[in-house]
Design a protein around this motif. Structure first.
Motif, PDB file in Angstrom:
ATOM      1  N   LEU A   1       0.816  -1.213   0.000  1.00 25.27           N
ATOM      2  CA  LEU A   1       0.000   0.000   0.000  1.00 25.27           C
ATOM      3  C   LEU A   1       0.844   1.255   0.000  1.00 25.27           C
ATOM      4  N   THR A   2       1.920   1.228   0.759  1.00 29.87           N
ATOM      5  CA  THR A   2       2.807   2.383   0.895  1.00 29.87           C
ATOM      6  C   THR A   2       4.198   1.867   1.213  1.00 29.87           C
ATOM      7  N   GLU A   3       5.205   2.639   0.902  1.00 25.90           N
ATOM      8  CA  GLU A   3       6.580   2.194   1.129  1.00 25.90           C
ATOM      9  C   GLU A   3       6.852   2.008   2.617  1.00 25.90           C
ATOM     10  N   ARG A   4       7.640   0.987   2.907  1.00 24.49           N
ATOM     11  CA  ARG A   4       8.048   0.734   4.299  1.00 24.49           C
ATOM     12  C   ARG A   4       8.831   1.925   4.827  1.00 24.49           C
ATOM     13  N   VAL A   5       8.601   2.246   6.087  1.00 21.48           N
ATOM     14  CA  VAL A   5       9.365   3.291   6.759  1.00 21.48           C
ATOM     15  C   VAL A   5      10.170   2.643   7.882  1.00 21.48           C
ATOM     16  N   ASP A   6      11.468   2.908   7.898  1.00 25.55           N
ATOM     17  CA  ASP A   6      12.365   2.391   8.934  1.00 25.55           C
ATOM     18  C   ASP A   6      12.640   3.497   9.945  1.00 25.55           C
ATOM     19  N   CYS A   7      12.214   3.281  11.181  1.00 27.26           N
ATOM     20  CA  CYS A   7      12.306   4.309  12.218  1.00 27.26           C
ATOM     21  C   CYS A   7      13.471   4.055  13.159  1.00 27.26           C
ATOM     22  N   ASP A   8      14.174   5.126  13.485  1.00 26.79           N
ATOM     23  CA  ASP A   8      15.203   5.076  14.520  1.00 26.79           C
ATOM     24  C   ASP A   8      14.514   5.228  15.881  1.00 26.79           C
ATOM     25  N   VAL A   9      15.299   5.347  16.955  1.00 26.73           N
ATOM     26  CA  VAL A   9      14.726   5.452  18.295  1.00 26.73           C
ATOM     27  C   VAL A   9      13.825   6.678  18.432  1.00 26.73           C
ATOM     28  N   ASP A  10      14.057   7.695  17.641  1.00 25.99           N
ATOM     29  CA  ASP A  10      13.172   8.869  17.616  1.00 25.99           C
ATOM     30  C   ASP A  10      12.158   8.642  16.492  1.00 25.99           C
ATOM     31  N   TYR A  11      11.093   7.908  16.811  1.00 30.01           N
ATOM     32  CA  TYR A  11      10.210   7.411  15.759  1.00 30.01           C
ATOM     33  C   TYR A  11       8.904   8.172  15.596  1.00 30.01           C
ATOM     34  N   ASP A  12       8.617   9.145  16.451  1.00 33.75           N
ATOM     35  CA  ASP A  12       7.292   9.762  16.460  1.00 33.75           C
ATOM     36  C   ASP A  12       6.895  10.380  15.118  1.00 33.75           C
ATOM     37  N   ASP A  13       7.726  11.259  14.589  1.00 33.16           N
ATOM     38  CA  ASP A  13       7.368  11.962  13.355  1.00 33.16           C
ATOM     39  C   ASP A  13       7.267  11.030  12.159  1.00 33.16           C
ATOM     40  N   PRO A  14       8.273  10.160  11.886  1.00 34.68           N
ATOM     41  CA  PRO A  14       8.128   9.253  10.743  1.00 34.68           C
ATOM     42  C   PRO A  14       6.964   8.285  10.899  1.00 34.68           C
ATOM     43  N   ALA A  15       6.655   7.880  12.131  1.00 36.20           N
ATOM     44  CA  ALA A  15       5.523   6.978  12.341  1.00 36.20           C
ATOM     45  C   ALA A  15       4.216   7.677  12.006  1.00 36.20           C
ATOM     46  N   GLU A  16       4.082   8.930  12.397  1.00 34.31           N
ATOM     47  CA  GLU A  16       2.861   9.670  12.095  1.00 34.31           C
ATOM     48  C   GLU A  16       2.696   9.872  10.585  1.00 34.31           C
ATOM     49  N   ALA A  17       3.807  10.144   9.912  1.00 31.94           N
ATOM     50  CA  ALA A  17       3.746  10.316   8.454  1.00 31.94           C
ATOM     51  C   ALA A  17       3.336   9.007   7.776  1.00 31.94           C
ATOM     52  N   TRP A  18       3.864   7.884   8.276  1.00 34.60           N
ATOM     53  CA  TRP A  18       3.514   6.572   7.705  1.00 34.60           C
ATOM     54  C   TRP A  18       2.045   6.253   7.944  1.00 34.60           C
ATOM     55  N   ILE A  19       1.547   6.557   9.132  1.00 30.33           N
ATOM     56  CA  ILE A  19       0.134   6.327   9.435  1.00 30.33           C
ATOM     57  C   ILE A  19      -0.755   7.083   8.449  1.00 30.33           C
ATOM     58  N   GLU A  20      -0.445   8.349   8.213  1.00 30.72           N
ATOM     59  CA  GLU A  20      -1.222   9.145   7.271  1.00 30.72           C
ATOM     60  C   GLU A  20      -1.158   8.544   5.872  1.00 30.72           C
ATOM     61  N   SER A  21       0.026   8.051   5.493  1.00 31.42           N
ATOM     62  CA  SER A  21       0.203   7.487   4.162  1.00 31.42           C
ATOM     63  C   SER A  21      -0.599   6.205   3.973  1.00 31.42           C
ATOM     64  N   ILE A  22      -0.535   5.301   4.946  1.00 31.23           N
ATOM     65  CA  ILE A  22      -1.229   4.014   4.769  1.00 31.23           C
ATOM     66  C   ILE A  22      -2.734   4.180   4.857  1.00 31.23           C
ATOM     67  N   LEU A  23      -3.207   5.074   5.723  1.00 30.45           N
ATOM     68  CA  LEU A  23      -4.654   5.290   5.802  1.00 30.45           C
ATOM     69  C   LEU A  23      -5.184   5.932   4.524  1.00 30.45           C
ATOM     70  N   GLY A  24      -4.429   6.864   3.962  1.00 30.35           N
ATOM     71  CA  GLY A  24      -4.823   7.457   2.690  1.00 30.35           C
ATOM     72  C   GLY A  24      -4.884   6.421   1.584  1.00 30.35           C
ATOM     73  N   ALA A  25      -3.902   5.495   1.595  1.00 23.42           N
ATOM     74  CA  ALA A  25      -3.868   4.449   0.572  1.00 23.42           C
ATOM     75  C   ALA A  25      -5.043   3.488   0.723  1.00 23.42           C
ATOM     76  N   ILE A  26      -5.408   3.172   1.968  1.00 19.30           N
ATOM     77  CA  ILE A  26      -6.552   2.284   2.205  1.00 19.30           C
ATOM     78  C   ILE A  26      -7.842   2.938   1.715  1.00 19.30           C
ATOM     79  N   GLU A  27      -8.009   4.206   2.033  1.00 17.35           N
ATOM     80  CA  GLU A  27      -9.216   4.916   1.598  1.00 17.35           C
ATOM     81  C   GLU A  27      -9.301   4.970   0.080  1.00 17.35           C
ATOM     82  N   GLU A  28      -8.182   5.224  -0.542  1.00 19.23           N
ATOM     83  CA  GLU A  28      -8.178   5.296  -2.014  1.00 19.23           C
ATOM     84  C   GLU A  28      -8.467   3.922  -2.621  1.00 19.23           C
ATOM     85  N   LYS A  29      -7.856   2.892  -2.049  1.00 19.22           N
ATOM     86  CA  LYS A  29      -8.017   1.541  -2.581  1.00 19.22           C
ATOM     87  C   LYS A  29      -9.448   1.037  -2.389  1.00 19.22           C
TER      88      LYS A  29
END
Length: 603
Positions: free
Chosen positions: A183-211
């Motif tokens: 659905l969306t490209e894998r995101v690899d998070c370092d120990v500071d994962y909050d921002d990339p995790a939030e961006a990934w959540i938005e990406s996968i939910l958008g992809a699910i809605e579109e699909k």
């Protein structure tokens, strides 16, 4: 609980038939049936069934997509992000099911439509304990084809390790190999994962809605969707400034170690925890190391730097906000580009060699070994990752200490590569915080390290060194509950006279009869070193007897040496006392883990 005519409005024959049907259903079939019945009820009455989400009538297609969220988590980070994804998906009208990988039936994977996989990596590229079986199944010959399954992967890891986010990478590759659609490209998070995790959540939910062709307006959200779940005011992103109440050295005279017992006040924080949870502490770097780095680079400590929305000085940035004692692969790659050094570039191209060089070195070593000219303050801070919190197993039960949280901290000091080194948080807590100071803290729940619900169940606790901390919490909790289950502690340290942590408390619980056994191993009190794994083998007959009586096994402490050695000792005990082969004993221990009767909190 089985249905009867006594606990339901059904006749005995109806209850019997329904019980027989439910026994043979898998989770996804139960989910479908509940939706079908709700839709059937709506078709009969024209109104949704009481307490149920609006569902399609028989034969109709569901408008709202369904998302299964699978998490594999050692410390709880992946689980926390999974819950965040679940909340946001529900708010957008998506039907959500969040499942621990240890509790998921892998064969139903082929029946899923949308799957989110959130996985941390443990140690040097290994899956976390609760993801072992799922990882093994998916990479085995029995793994099903996943054509028609749509998936996304969020990987959590630590860039100081060579096999960064390996478990997430494994899942991402394997899902694709089995025919699933990303659905969306894998995101690899370092120990500071909050921002990339939030961006990934938005990406996968958008992809699910579109699909799925669904939106928040048309997806038929379940009752309560979009209503924020009540949470504590303070969390990982907004830590509570906890006043220090106690800061005591636990070791006696002549010890080679410095282990501290710290107590923090949580009064007015609204924070709650359970035995087995951890407390996250945001530390500060040593100002002497900060000054040495700035001087070596020829920079102005008072120069202003921008850290996102935060404006501060370079000195403050390096002391409070940036990691300077641990080197990461991304930093080394950027440094090689800035330095233009061929030797460093060759090392960066060979991750195994690079990882070995990085071990035990810090930013000052990097600057001294490969100098970089005209490196600006903003460029420097932009290359460094955020200073992450340090997690400590909680050493208290809130049922007993109320608005306090206790931790056990070993001050880390050592020499390597020609310089004295120290642990960031441990020496900050030991050496540099004042008696009236506050420490930024938050609670990090750990659902994979919990006391049994059955207070009559026996427990065996293996906690050498500071690994004993959660077991102090366990004992306080069982004392408050009036639990009748037997308790057995294995504890190890260097010297009996100087290093028996919380000795008075253990002996008091022993006198009270709450602690049935305490088995100790003090490695330096005799010529030949003795560790907890040796004591486990010595007590094999009784350990096996406890396991046969339903005992729960807990191990806390060092992941590199102690935990594997204890695991091996337990396999030996099971093989010898149970008359099993090594393979059978290993599987027996794996089965205990599946039943939550073998739990580890290792670091």
């Amino acid at each position: 609980m089985e249905l009867t005519s006594q606990n339901s409005p059904l006749t005995d024959e109806q209850a019997r038939q329904l019980n027989e049907l439910l026994k043979g259903l898998e989770d996804h079939q139960v989910d479908w049936l509940s939706g079908y019945l709700a839709g059937w009820r709506a078709a009969q009455t024209g109104q949704p069934a009481a307490g149920a989400a609006a569902a399609p009538a028989p034969g109709a297609s569901a408008e709202a997509p369904s998302l299964t969220i699978l998490y594999g988590s050692q410390t709880g980070n992946a689980e926390g992000v999974a819950e965040m994804l679940g909340e946001q998906a529900s708010a957008r009208g998506i039907n959500v099911k969040i499942v621990d990988m240890a509790d998921y039936k892998p064969r139903q994977l082929k029946s899923e439509t949308f799957v989110a996989v959130l996985a941390s990596t443990h140690g040097e590229g290994d899956p976390p304990d609760n993801a072992l079986d799922f990882h093994e199944f998916l990479h085995g010959r029995k793994a099903p084809g996943l054509k028609g399954v749509n998936y996304g992967v969020l990987a959590l890891g630590d860039t100081t390790y060579e096999h960064f986010c390996q478990t997430g990478k494994d899942f991402d590759t394997r899902f694709e190999e089995l025919g699933a659609t990303r659905l969306t490209e894998r995101v690899d998070c370092d120990v500071d994962y909050d921002d990339p995790a939030e961006a990934w959540i938005e990406s996968i939910l958008g992809a699910i809605e579109e699909k799925a062709g669904a939106t928040a307006q048309t997806a038929g959200a379940a009752p309560g969707a979009g209503v924020a779940t009540a949470k504590a005011r303070y969390d990982r992103r907004n830590p509570f400034p906890a006043p220090v109440l106690e800061n005591l050295v636990l070791n006696g005279r002549g010890s080679n170690k410095e282990t501290r017992h710290l107590e923090f006040s949580l009064e007015e924080s609204g924070l709650h925890y359970q035995p087995g949870d951890a407390v996250g502490v945001y530390p500060q770097n040593n100002p002497k190391l900060v000054a040495a780095i700035i001087e070596k680079l020829g920079l102005d400590p008072d120069e202003s730097v921008s850290l996102g929305e935060t404006e501060t000085t370079l000195s403050e940035a390096l002391q409070h906000y940036r990691e300077i004692t641990v080197l990461t692969l991304p930093l080394m790659e950027q440094w090689a580009a800035y330095s233009g050094d061929d030797e460093l570039q060759k090392m960066v191209d060979n991750h195994s060699t690079l990882t070995e060089w990085m071990r035990g070195r810090d930013l000052l070593d990097l600057i001294e070994t490969w100098p970089v000219e005209a490196l600006g303050a903003d460029t420097l801070t932009g290359m460094l990752r955020k200073l992450p919190p340090r997690l400590y197993s909680i050493a208290s039960s809130q049922a007993q200490v109320e608005d306090e949280v206790h931790v056990t901290v070993a001050a880390v000091r050592y020499e390597t590569h020609g310089r004295e080194r120290e642990g960031v948080a441990s020496t900050w807590l030991s050496d540099r915080i004042e008696d009236d100071a506050t420490v930024p803290v938050y609670i990090d729940p750990n659902k994979n390290f919990k006391l049994p619900d059955d207070d009559d169940a026996p427990i065996i606790m293996v906690g050498p060194g500071t690994g004993v901390a959660p077991f102090r919490a366990f004992m306080q909790e069982r004392e408050e509950r009036g639990a009748k289950g037997r308790n057995w502690l294995f504890f190890g340290e260097q010297q009996f006279r100087a290093d028996f942590l919380y000795q008075a408390e253990w002996l008091n619980w022993r006198r009270q009869g709450l602690l049935d056994h305490i088995t100790v191993a003090f490695s330096r009190d005799q010529e030949q070193k003795v560790y907890v794994q040796h004591r486990i083998r010595e007590q094999s007959t009784e350990i096996w007897s406890w396991l046969q009586d339903g005992a729960y096994l807990y191990v806390c402490g060092d992941a590199d040496a102690m935990a594997p050695d204890v695991n091996e000792a337990l396999i030996d005990v099971i093989a010898e006392e149970g008359g099993k082969s090594r393979e059978e004993a290993t599987e027996y221990l794996r089965e205990l883990a599946r039943e939550k009767r073998y739990q580890r909190d290792v670091y």
